[in-house]
Each structure stands twice: as C-alpha cells, then as structure tokens.
Design a protein around this motif. Structure first.
Motif, PDB file in Angstrom:
ATOM      1  N   ARG A 171       0.832  -1.204   0.000  1.00 33.19           N
ATOM      2  CA  ARG A 171       0.000   0.000   0.000  1.00 33.19           C
ATOM      3  C   ARG A 171       0.869   1.258   0.000  1.00 33.19           C
ATOM      4  O   ARG A 171       1.992   1.254   0.491  1.00 33.19           O
ATOM      5  CB  ARG A 171      -0.901   0.015   1.238  1.00 33.19           C
ATOM      6  CG  ARG A 171      -1.928  -1.098   1.304  1.00 33.19           C
ATOM      7  CD  ARG A 171      -2.611  -1.116   2.668  1.00 33.19           C
ATOM      8  NE  ARG A 171      -3.185   0.184   3.001  1.00 33.19           N
ATOM      9  CZ  ARG A 171      -4.506   0.449   3.036  1.00 33.19           C
ATOM     10  NH1 ARG A 171      -5.376  -0.515   2.757  1.00 33.19           N
ATOM     11  NH2 ARG A 171      -4.940   1.629   3.359  1.00 33.19           N
ATOM     12  N   ASP A 222      -2.410  -7.164 -11.938  1.00 36.13           N
ATOM     13  CA  ASP A 222      -2.069  -5.787 -12.317  1.00 36.13           C
ATOM     14  C   ASP A 222      -1.610  -5.810 -13.783  1.00 36.13           C
ATOM     15  O   ASP A 222      -0.577  -6.393 -14.105  1.00 36.13           O
ATOM     16  CB  ASP A 222      -0.942  -5.272 -11.416  1.00 36.13           C
ATOM     17  CG  ASP A 222      -0.504  -3.851 -11.756  1.00 36.13           C
ATOM     18  OD1 ASP A 222      -0.750  -3.395 -12.893  1.00 36.13           O
ATOM     19  OD2 ASP A 222       0.115  -3.204 -10.903  1.00 36.13           O
ATOM     20  N   TRP A 246      -5.249  -4.372  -6.912  1.00 36.92           N
ATOM     21  CA  TRP A 246      -4.396  -3.508  -7.745  1.00 36.92           C
ATOM     22  C   TRP A 246      -5.157  -2.287  -8.235  1.00 36.92           C
ATOM     23  O   TRP A 246      -4.553  -1.296  -8.667  1.00 36.92           O
ATOM     24  CB  TRP A 246      -3.831  -4.288  -8.931  1.00 36.92           C
ATOM     25  CG  TRP A 246      -4.856  -4.747  -9.937  1.00 36.92           C
ATOM     26  CD1 TRP A 246      -5.513  -5.940  -9.953  1.00 36.92           C
ATOM     27  CD2 TRP A 246      -5.346  -4.010 -11.054  1.00 36.92           C
ATOM     28  NE1 TRP A 246      -6.389  -6.002 -11.018  1.00 36.92           N
ATOM     29  CE2 TRP A 246      -6.299  -4.827 -11.714  1.00 36.92           C
ATOM     30  CE3 TRP A 246      -5.083  -2.745 -11.566  1.00 36.92           C
ATOM     31  CZ2 TRP A 246      -6.986  -4.416 -12.862  1.00 36.92           C
ATOM     32  CZ3 TRP A 246      -5.765  -2.331 -12.712  1.00 36.92           C
ATOM     33  CH2 TRP A 246      -6.699  -3.160 -13.348  1.00 36.92           C
ATOM     34  N   THR A 301       5.087  -2.721  -5.065  1.00 37.17           N
ATOM     35  CA  THR A 301       4.727  -4.103  -5.374  1.00 37.17           C
ATOM     36  C   THR A 301       5.615  -4.634  -6.489  1.00 37.17           C
ATOM     37  O   THR A 301       6.029  -5.804  -6.465  1.00 37.17           O
ATOM     38  CB  THR A 301       3.243  -4.202  -5.752  1.00 37.17           C
ATOM     39  OG1 THR A 301       2.448  -3.673  -4.671  1.00 37.17           O
ATOM     40  CG2 THR A 301       2.830  -5.629  -6.020  1.00 37.17           C
ATOM     41  N   ASN A 317      -6.323  -9.337  -5.652  1.00 33.22           N
ATOM     42  CA  ASN A 317      -5.970  -8.833  -4.323  1.00 33.22           C
ATOM     43  C   ASN A 317      -4.798  -9.571  -3.671  1.00 33.22           C
ATOM     44  O   ASN A 317      -4.513  -9.351  -2.498  1.00 33.22           O
ATOM     45  CB  ASN A 317      -7.185  -8.882  -3.395  1.00 33.22           C
ATOM     46  CG  ASN A 317      -7.688 -10.307  -3.158  1.00 33.22           C
ATOM     47  OD1 ASN A 317      -7.144 -11.272  -3.698  1.00 33.22           O
ATOM     48  ND2 ASN A 317      -8.733 -10.430  -2.351  1.00 33.22           N
ATOM     49  N   TYR A 353      -3.163   1.375  -3.576  1.00 35.63           N
ATOM     50  CA  TYR A 353      -2.245   0.364  -4.109  1.00 35.63           C
ATOM     51  C   TYR A 353      -0.957   1.031  -4.566  1.00 35.63           C
ATOM     52  O   TYR A 353      -0.982   2.007  -5.325  1.00 35.63           O
ATOM     53  CB  TYR A 353      -2.904  -0.370  -5.278  1.00 35.63           C
ATOM     54  CG  TYR A 353      -1.968  -1.224  -6.096  1.00 35.63           C
ATOM     55  CD1 TYR A 353      -1.243  -2.265  -5.517  1.00 35.63           C
ATOM     56  CD2 TYR A 353      -1.821  -1.004  -7.468  1.00 35.63           C
ATOM     57  CE1 TYR A 353      -0.391  -3.054  -6.281  1.00 35.63           C
ATOM     58  CE2 TYR A 353      -0.988  -1.793  -8.235  1.00 35.63           C
ATOM     59  CZ  TYR A 353      -0.262  -2.818  -7.641  1.00 35.63           C
ATOM     60  OH  TYR A 353       0.577  -3.590  -8.402  1.00 35.63           O
ATOM     61  N   GLN A 410      -0.037  -2.132   4.875  1.00 34.64           N
ATOM     62  CA  GLN A 410      -0.628  -3.359   4.343  1.00 34.64           C
ATOM     63  C   GLN A 410      -0.843  -4.438   5.405  1.00 34.64           C
ATOM     64  O   GLN A 410      -1.642  -5.358   5.203  1.00 34.64           O
ATOM     65  CB  GLN A 410       0.235  -3.917   3.202  1.00 34.64           C
ATOM     66  CG  GLN A 410       1.698  -4.110   3.494  1.00 34.64           C
ATOM     67  CD  GLN A 410       2.536  -2.856   3.222  1.00 34.64           C
ATOM     68  OE1 GLN A 410       1.997  -1.813   2.846  1.00 34.64           O
ATOM     69  NE2 GLN A 410       3.835  -2.969   3.414  1.00 34.64           N
TER      70      GLN A 410
END
Length: 303
Positions: A223, A268, A236, A246, A285, A241, A228
C-alpha cells in the motif's frame, strides 16, 4: 502450529536442491559436504562454490556429476549417526534440520547430545517411523521432506480463509521467501503480508486446491501508506495500491530464487505487460508465487 502426526507423509522424499536454492536443506547439504571432505562456505545458498563441491562429491561416489542434489546424491550424503557420534559436521546438518523443521533451538555444535537424541526420538514419533534415536536413511528422508516454518521478522501473518497457521512450506521455498522479504525490508515500506502457504504436512487446505505441496505462497500487495499489515486488504485497482513498491517486491522475489519460480500470478495489467506477473482469475488482491524444484513428483512443480 499444526503438530498432528506426520503419517500424512508416508511418501516422504528428498527435496532436490541445486543452484539458486536457499534455506535449511541447502545449509544441511553444506555441512554434509564437509563431513565428506568437501567443505564449502556455510551460506545457506546453493552458490557456485556449493555446485563445485557437489560435483566433486558426486565424482568421488561414482554418481552423475551434475551438481544437483537429488535422491541419489542425498542418499550418499547422509550417514547413519546416533548419540556419541564423532561425525560432527553430519550432526550439525542434523541440528540444522531439527531446528528448522521442528522449531527448536538446538546449538549447531556438532555434538550428538542427550538433547539431540530426545529431539530425534520426538521427531521419529511425530513422523510415525521407528523411534530409536538413531538417524538413518528413513529419518533423514523424513526430516528433509518435512516442511519449514518462516520467520516473521519481515512479514505479518494474514489468514483470510481462516486456515490458521497454514504457513508451512519446503525449506527452499521458505528460505527464498525470507530472503526476498528481507531485501524488501530495506526499502522501508513496511512488512510483507503473508497469506497461506500450506499445512505442516501438506495435503488439502480449504480454499486453496494448489497449496498442498509447500511450494505455493500467497502475499498481499503493498500500500502507498505502508499499512498493508494493519489497514486491510486491497486490490491492484485500489487508490492506496502502491504499484512501484509491489513491482519491487516481485522483482526481489524472483531475484531471491533464480531458476526456481514457475510463475507469479497477480492481475495488475502493468506488471503483466512488464513480464513480471501473469493473469489468473481471483488474483486481483494477492500475489500467488509458485516455487519449483529441479525434480518433483508433480510436474507442475518441476523447474
């Protein structure tokens, strides 16, 4: 932790280790190589030095000199040891295995003490094999097969499907995961949320048909507020996000396990277009990392 009897793994096998692997099984191999006069640095990483020593050991034993520690090489590496054994490097390998697979804190000192004998007997009882305190081929094979439990120094435990501590995985998967999240920790963007891996002895895990062999790992995305682990699960598509963070996490996951990742599923589209992840239904997710071994009974997990 799940501590039910291990009869569920009556078909235990030696996990194949080769270049790029990490973890307790690799460290045990390095101690066992020293036992056979092929000492190498104790890095817990199957590095080039370990490959060289494995090949030398294989040549000396008349095995195929490929640098891969499969069942035959494991079988030649592991000696039969018991209390009072003077094979200190082999005992260190045993202590490493017991500490990792049974969450113990035995000193890795090469002394097959009364405490080690007790730990061996407890494991043998746990595994449903002969309880005699002697570590022979069957005990070694069951120890190497048994799953490992991760350190949460750089992760937080999330259980979205109420599967409890379904965090057990092969020693290599755990070692590679721990390296990746340790590298991510240096970015200062918070801990990595760990979903499910598997149960202590594998087998059916509700809601995760694929999480049965200790080589599938679920992680939550990062996050923008680095919360997170406390602020809830996102996708995503969420406004919080953090794609850049990530992306870094995925890159570090792959860098920590060269040649030992089949796929990272996460939807994503940008990361997919960059070749970092692949699309799979219901993976908006979470990231699903599938690790692999050079040789595995299930072809889905062959590297």
């Amino acid at each position: 932790m799940n501590s039910s009897p291990a009869l569920a793994y009556a078909n235990a096998f030696f996990h194949t280790q080769n270049s790029g692997n990490r973890g307790a099984d690799v460290l045990a191999i390095q101690h066992l190589l020293a036992h056979h006069g092929q000492a190498t640095a104790l890095t817990s990483t199957f590095d080039s030095g370990t490959v060289t020593k494995v090949k030398a050991f294989q040549t000396a034993k008349g095995l195929g000199s490929d640098g891969i520690v499969g069942p035959a090489t494991w079988g030649a590496l592991v000696p039969t040891i018991q209390q009072g054994s003077s094979a200190s490097n082999a005992v260190k390998a045993l202590q490493v295995q017991l500490n990792a697979k049974r969450n113990l804190s035995l000193p890795v000192d090469g002394v097959f003490s009364a405490a080690v004998t007790t730990a061996v007997r407890n494991f043998q009882s746990h595994a449903g094999i002969g309880v005699d305190g002697i570590v022979g081929p069957v005990s070694w094979r069951n120890l190497v097969w048994h799953y490992d439990y991760p350190s949460f120094a750089n992760m937080c435990d999330q259980d979205p499907d109420s599967n409890g501590t379904a965090n057990w995985g092969t020693a290599a998967a755990i070692g590679q995961l721990e390296k990746a999240v340790a590298d991510f920790a240096t970015t200062g963007q918070g801990k990595v949320p760990l979903g499910d891996i598997g149960f202590e002895h594998g087998g059916d895990i509700p809601g995760h048909a694929s999480h049965e062999v200790g080589l599938d790992v679920d992680l939550w995305p990062i996050r923008t507020d680095n919360a997170q682990c406390t602020a809830g699960r996102i996708t995503w598509q969420s406004s919080t996000y953090d794609r850049a963070a990530t992306r870094t996490l995925v890159q570090q996951i792959k860098a920590a396990a060269p040649g030992h990742i089949v796929v990272v599923w996460f939807n994503d589209p940008t990361l997919i277009s960059e070749g970092l992840t692949q699309q799979l239904s219901n993976h908006d997710n979470h990231l699903h990392v599938r690790y692999c071994e050079r040789i595995h009974p299930n072809s889905l997990y062959d590297c």
